[in-house]
Design a protein around this motif. Structure first.
Motif, PDB file in Angstrom:
ATOM      1  N   CYS A 111       0.855  -1.193   0.000  1.00  0.00           N
ATOM      2  CA  CYS A 111       0.000   0.000   0.000  1.00  0.00           C
ATOM      3  C   CYS A 111       0.891   1.242   0.000  1.00  0.00           C
ATOM      4  O   CYS A 111       1.748   1.390   0.875  1.00  0.00           O
ATOM      5  CB  CYS A 111      -0.886  -0.030   1.238  1.00  0.00           C
ATOM      6  SG  CYS A 111      -1.968   1.403   1.359  1.00  0.00           S
ATOM      7  N   ALA A 112       0.691   2.106  -0.996  1.00  0.00           N
ATOM      8  CA  ALA A 112       1.526   3.309  -1.126  1.00  0.00           C
ATOM      9  C   ALA A 112       0.710   4.563  -0.827  1.00  0.00           C
ATOM     10  O   ALA A 112      -0.496   4.596  -1.049  1.00  0.00           O
ATOM     11  CB  ALA A 112       2.073   3.399  -2.552  1.00  0.00           C
ATOM     12  N   THR A 155       1.383   9.101  -0.956  1.00  0.00           N
ATOM     13  CA  THR A 155       2.342  10.133  -1.335  1.00  0.00           C
ATOM     14  C   THR A 155       2.806  10.873  -0.089  1.00  0.00           C
ATOM     15  O   THR A 155       1.977  11.396   0.659  1.00  0.00           O
ATOM     16  CB  THR A 155       1.697  11.122  -2.327  1.00  0.00           C
ATOM     17  OG1 THR A 155       1.217  10.365  -3.442  1.00  0.00           O
ATOM     18  CG2 THR A 155       2.708  12.132  -2.843  1.00  0.00           C
ATOM     19  N   TYR A 204      10.292   6.103   5.982  1.00  0.00           N
ATOM     20  CA  TYR A 204       9.453   5.063   5.382  1.00  0.00           C
ATOM     21  C   TYR A 204      10.225   4.144   4.438  1.00  0.00           C
ATOM     22  O   TYR A 204      11.335   4.455   4.016  1.00  0.00           O
ATOM     23  CB  TYR A 204       8.323   5.719   4.560  1.00  0.00           C
ATOM     24  CG  TYR A 204       7.451   6.643   5.359  1.00  0.00           C
ATOM     25  CD1 TYR A 204       6.626   6.145   6.361  1.00  0.00           C
ATOM     26  CD2 TYR A 204       7.457   8.013   5.121  1.00  0.00           C
ATOM     27  CE1 TYR A 204       5.817   6.993   7.107  1.00  0.00           C
ATOM     28  CE2 TYR A 204       6.649   8.873   5.860  1.00  0.00           C
ATOM     29  CZ  TYR A 204       5.831   8.352   6.847  1.00  0.00           C
ATOM     30  OH  TYR A 204       5.045   9.194   7.588  1.00  0.00           O
ATOM     31  N   VAL A 217      10.297   3.230   0.643  1.00  0.00           N
ATOM     32  CA  VAL A 217       9.894   4.046  -0.517  1.00  0.00           C
ATOM     33  C   VAL A 217       9.926   3.175  -1.774  1.00  0.00           C
ATOM     34  O   VAL A 217      10.877   2.409  -1.996  1.00  0.00           O
ATOM     35  CB  VAL A 217      10.811   5.284  -0.675  1.00  0.00           C
ATOM     36  CG1 VAL A 217      10.399   6.118  -1.879  1.00  0.00           C
ATOM     37  CG2 VAL A 217      10.755   6.138   0.592  1.00  0.00           C
ATOM     38  N   PHE A 218       8.856   3.304  -2.570  1.00  0.00           N
ATOM     39  CA  PHE A 218       8.684   2.440  -3.735  1.00  0.00           C
ATOM     40  C   PHE A 218       9.317   3.011  -5.004  1.00  0.00           C
ATOM     41  O   PHE A 218       9.305   4.217  -5.227  1.00  0.00           O
ATOM     42  CB  PHE A 218       7.191   2.257  -4.044  1.00  0.00           C
ATOM     43  CG  PHE A 218       6.431   1.505  -2.995  1.00  0.00           C
ATOM     44  CD1 PHE A 218       6.646   0.144  -2.804  1.00  0.00           C
ATOM     45  CD2 PHE A 218       5.492   2.146  -2.197  1.00  0.00           C
ATOM     46  CE1 PHE A 218       5.940  -0.565  -1.845  1.00  0.00           C
ATOM     47  CE2 PHE A 218       4.784   1.442  -1.236  1.00  0.00           C
ATOM     48  CZ  PHE A 218       5.009   0.091  -1.057  1.00  0.00           C
ATOM     49  N   VAL A 232       5.390  -3.006  -8.478  1.00  0.00           N
ATOM     50  CA  VAL A 232       6.532  -2.491  -7.717  1.00  0.00           C
ATOM     51  C   VAL A 232       7.808  -3.073  -8.323  1.00  0.00           C
ATOM     52  O   VAL A 232       7.981  -4.286  -8.396  1.00  0.00           O
ATOM     53  CB  VAL A 232       6.418  -2.887  -6.222  1.00  0.00           C
ATOM     54  CG1 VAL A 232       7.635  -2.367  -5.444  1.00  0.00           C
ATOM     55  CG2 VAL A 232       5.130  -2.344  -5.615  1.00  0.00           C
ATOM     56  N   MET A 280      12.241  -1.226  -3.998  1.00  0.00           N
ATOM     57  CA  MET A 280      11.835  -0.586  -2.751  1.00  0.00           C
ATOM     58  C   MET A 280      13.071  -0.358  -1.891  1.00  0.00           C
ATOM     59  O   MET A 280      13.962  -1.213  -1.863  1.00  0.00           O
ATOM     60  CB  MET A 280      10.882  -1.541  -2.039  1.00  0.00           C
ATOM     61  CG  MET A 280       9.934  -0.881  -1.103  1.00  0.00           C
ATOM     62  SD  MET A 280       8.901  -2.121  -0.329  1.00  0.00           S
ATOM     63  CE  MET A 280       8.387  -1.133   1.069  1.00  0.00           C
ATOM     64  N   PHE A 329       6.468   7.912  -3.332  1.00  0.00           N
ATOM     65  CA  PHE A 329       5.458   6.937  -2.892  1.00  0.00           C
ATOM     66  C   PHE A 329       6.021   6.131  -1.713  1.00  0.00           C
ATOM     67  O   PHE A 329       6.914   5.303  -1.880  1.00  0.00           O
ATOM     68  CB  PHE A 329       5.065   5.987  -4.023  1.00  0.00           C
ATOM     69  CG  PHE A 329       4.197   6.637  -5.059  1.00  0.00           C
ATOM     70  CD1 PHE A 329       2.866   6.927  -4.786  1.00  0.00           C
ATOM     71  CD2 PHE A 329       4.713   6.980  -6.299  1.00  0.00           C
ATOM     72  CE1 PHE A 329       2.061   7.543  -5.728  1.00  0.00           C
ATOM     73  CE2 PHE A 329       3.919   7.592  -7.259  1.00  0.00           C
ATOM     74  CZ  PHE A 329       2.585   7.877  -6.965  1.00  0.00           C
ATOM     75  N   CYS A 343       5.604   3.644   1.768  1.00  0.00           N
ATOM     76  CA  CYS A 343       4.872   2.421   2.113  1.00  0.00           C
ATOM     77  C   CYS A 343       4.029   2.667   3.366  1.00  0.00           C
ATOM     78  O   CYS A 343       4.557   3.069   4.404  1.00  0.00           O
ATOM     79  CB  CYS A 343       5.916   1.330   2.350  1.00  0.00           C
ATOM     80  SG  CYS A 343       5.255  -0.188   3.034  1.00  0.00           S
ATOM     81  N   ALA A 385       1.197  -2.498  -5.882  1.00  0.00           N
ATOM     82  CA  ALA A 385       0.796  -1.603  -4.787  1.00  0.00           C
ATOM     83  C   ALA A 385      -0.539  -0.967  -5.121  1.00  0.00           C
ATOM     84  O   ALA A 385      -0.817  -0.672  -6.288  1.00  0.00           O
ATOM     85  CB  ALA A 385       1.852  -0.517  -4.587  1.00  0.00           C
ATOM     86  N   VAL A 426      -2.662   2.515  -4.369  1.00  0.00           N
ATOM     87  CA  VAL A 426      -2.297   3.862  -3.922  1.00  0.00           C
ATOM     88  C   VAL A 426      -3.422   4.370  -3.023  1.00  0.00           C
ATOM     89  O   VAL A 426      -4.571   4.488  -3.458  1.00  0.00           O
ATOM     90  CB  VAL A 426      -2.052   4.809  -5.113  1.00  0.00           C
ATOM     91  CG1 VAL A 426      -1.703   6.209  -4.605  1.00  0.00           C
ATOM     92  CG2 VAL A 426      -0.934   4.259  -6.003  1.00  0.00           C
TER      93      VAL A 426
END
Ligand code: G1P
Length: 297
Positions: free
Chosen positions: A162-163, A165, A174, A176-177, A190, A193, A206, A208, A251, A253
């Protein structure tokens, strides 16, 4: 036969010391702190049950036994409440034990999120082809994220993340994707990461959020993950290994609200948000807030 894309178990890592919430967390587990009157762990259980889960596995630490007690029935209290005509309160007391079955596993040493999730592996069953994870610090609204993630697994298989912004200066907090197609607002694949990157070098904005739908094979990969630079076994590293193996990782969003209730400010925001969204709540709060905000600080 069970649907291999559905999930029935949700793992909740709840072994942390709650340092951002000291001193209250000296004696009360962070996950029992309430958003208004509902403990965070009950919000998690309600979200899991709403997504169709049947079992919550809470990963706790020694000394946090009261977490599981919240899910035990308390018939004496219920009788007492009924006897004085407080039926609605009795129902409220009964709600947590009735949501889904709850069990705990103990993480003896805090070795990171990946290690905490791996502690649940011995209690998984042969039917757990996919396992959901909810990080109880993260409140996502609307609370339908896991349902959306299950639909993505239905379409693509594998693991679903789950992403959301985040602002670039916050990315160091975090995972980050690196998304294959960031314009795909449905279910971008994805590609990579990075856990807690230097914001200037992060592959995207983006981040996580604390919801995962892990393919069971991720638990095998977790066994091989070595501690990272911060000495922790990161769940992110197992997901990166899954991608390297060619497993599908997608993912969703999340564009709704996210509250980090792991610290007092975030908890306060969540409480205000819940109070203002509840039609049955005190109607004077909004007026009071408006007047308070107009005063000089
Ligand atoms: C964990 C994860 C991170 C994720 C974050 C979401 O970090 O490791 O990838 O972005 O949760 O809240 P933590 O908050 O445990 O440091």
């Amino acid at each position: 036969m069970a649907d291999p894309n559905a999930f029935s178990t949700v793992v909740v890592p709840a072994a942390g010391l709650g340092t951002r919430f000291l001193p209250v967390t000296k004696s009360v587990p962070k996950e029992l702190l309430p958003v208004l009157n509902i403990p965070a762990i009950e919000l998690v259980a309600a979200e899991a049950a709403q997504a169709g889960a049947e079992r919550l596995v809470i990963v706790t630490a020694p000394g946090k036994e009261s977490l599981a007690r919240h899910f035990q029935p308390n018939p004496q209290l219920e009788d007492l409440l009924h006897a004085c005509g407080k039926d609605a309160l009795a129902q409220l007391v009964r709600r947590a034990p009735g949501l889904l079955s709850v069990e705990t596993v103990v993480q003896e040493t805090p070795l990171g999120l990946g290690h905490a999730v791996a502690c649940a592996e011995p209690v998984l069953t042969g039917a757990d082809d996919a396992v959901a994870v909810i990080l109880p610090d993260d409140i996502l609204l609307p609370a339908d994220t896991l349902t959306r993630m299950a639909a993505v697994r239905q379409d693509h298989g594998g693991t679903v993340m789950c992403a959301f912004t985040a602002s670039r200066d916050r990315l160091g907090a975090y995972g980050v994707f690196d998304l294959e197609d960031a314009t795909d607002t449905d279910a971008p694949r994805v590609r990579g990461m990075v856990e807690k990157p230097d914001p200037a070098l992060a592959p995207s904005t983006f981040a996580c959020a604390g919801r995962y739908l892990l393919d069971r094979s991720v638990f095998e990969l977790l066994k091989r993950v070595r501690p990272g630079a911060r000495g922790e076994i990161d769940l992110t590293d197992a997901v990166v290994d899954a991608i390297a193996e060619g497993q599908p990782v997608h993912a969703i969003v999340h564009s709704g609200t996210r509250h980090d209730i792991g610290d007092p400010q975030g908890m306060l925001r969540a409480a205000v948000d819940f109070a203002l969204s509840d039609p049955a709540a005190d109607p004077t709060l909004r007026d009071w807030l408006g007047r308070r905000l107009a005063l000089p600080v």
